[in-house]
Design an enzyme around this catalytic site. Structure first.
Site: not given
Length: 266
Positions: A73-74
């Site tokens: 995930d970012r």
């Protein structure tokens, strides 16, 4: 482009003719964006491998097209495997799909987790009650999901100040986590499900308006105080697998803001 500038694209953990292993910084997306090569991990990998000067990277060649083997995930920092061509990506992808890859994470969560070790066995599926399209939840009929955790530390830290009033310290736990399945947002959802959301998690931290505020560019000081960190405190620390008869093990420590929170004595 200079060698020094290329080396600052990411921390390189390992590299040979087939594989590039890097530590993705928190806040960087994995997939391409419209904001240029530096705005994504894959863009930075392409930039690194497409060097203009052949002396910059002795392993790369202009024919190489990097492929992400795993993704984060970012806001999650940590180890990402990057295959240098499609054949290597296919080989490693089969190992990953066959659950031949063991991943280990570190997370700072709210509260003191009571048990030193535990298994969270709870199915995951779409959260149909949320206005956030990407949000999942624990639900009946969802995909089987299993997360194992170990408590590394329990500690207290000063709460964000509320005006001039000093607030009492808050409890936190540092967890070492091994996901035994690979569902979307699995670790974040499972920890929130048992009452210990990851610090800084805008989507699963108990107030999804933090996520909406980020998307709508309206995060306030109150949001920041509640979140504590700019990014959620989840780090992909280690990855292990066997490949071509060899045991491959890679490790990388969390970023400075993560480790400083663990050692801060204020």
């Amino acid at each position: 482009m200079s060698k020094d500038k290329l080396e600052k694209l990411f921390d390189i953990i390992f590299e040979d003719a087939s594989l590039l292993v890097v530590c993705k910084p928190a806040g960087l997306v994995c997939h391409p964006t419209k904001n240029g090569e530096l705005s994504s991990l894959i863009g930075r990998a392409r930039l690194y491998l497409s060097r203009a000067d052949s002396n910059i990277n002795s392993h790369a060649s202009k024919s190489e097209t990097p492929r992400l083997v795993n993704r984060l995930d970012r806001e999650t920092s940590g180890i990402v495997l990057i295959a240098k061509n499609a054949d290597i990506a296919g080989e490693l992808g089969k190992i990953l799909e066959g659950r031949g890859v063991q991943k280990e994470y570190l997370a700072i969560v709210h509260g003191h987790v009571r048990e030193n070790h535990g298994l969270i066995d709870a199915p995951l599926g779409k959260d149909e009650g949320s206005v956030v399209a990407v949000k999942d939840c624990v639900r009946a009929g969802g995909a089987p999901s299993l997360t194992e955790f170990f408590v590394e530390r329990r500690f207290l830290r000063a709460a964000p100040a509320a005006g001039a009033i000093a607030a009492p310290p808050l409890p936190f736990s540092l967890l070492r986590i091994i996901p035994h399945t690979g569902r979307k947002h699995q670790i974040r959802i499972h920890l929130a499900h048992v009452g210990h959301p990851i610090v800084g998690d805008k989507l699963y931290g108990g107030d999804e308006d933090c996520y909406l505020a980020l998307a709508q560019n309206r995060l306030t000081d109150a949001h920041h105080a509640r979140l504590i960190f700019e990014n959620h405190a989840l780090h992909a620390r280690a990855i292990k697998f066997r490949w071509r008869g060899h045991a491959m093990e890679f490790y990388h420590a969390p970023e400075q803001w993560f480790t400083e929170f663990l050692t801060d004595r204020r």
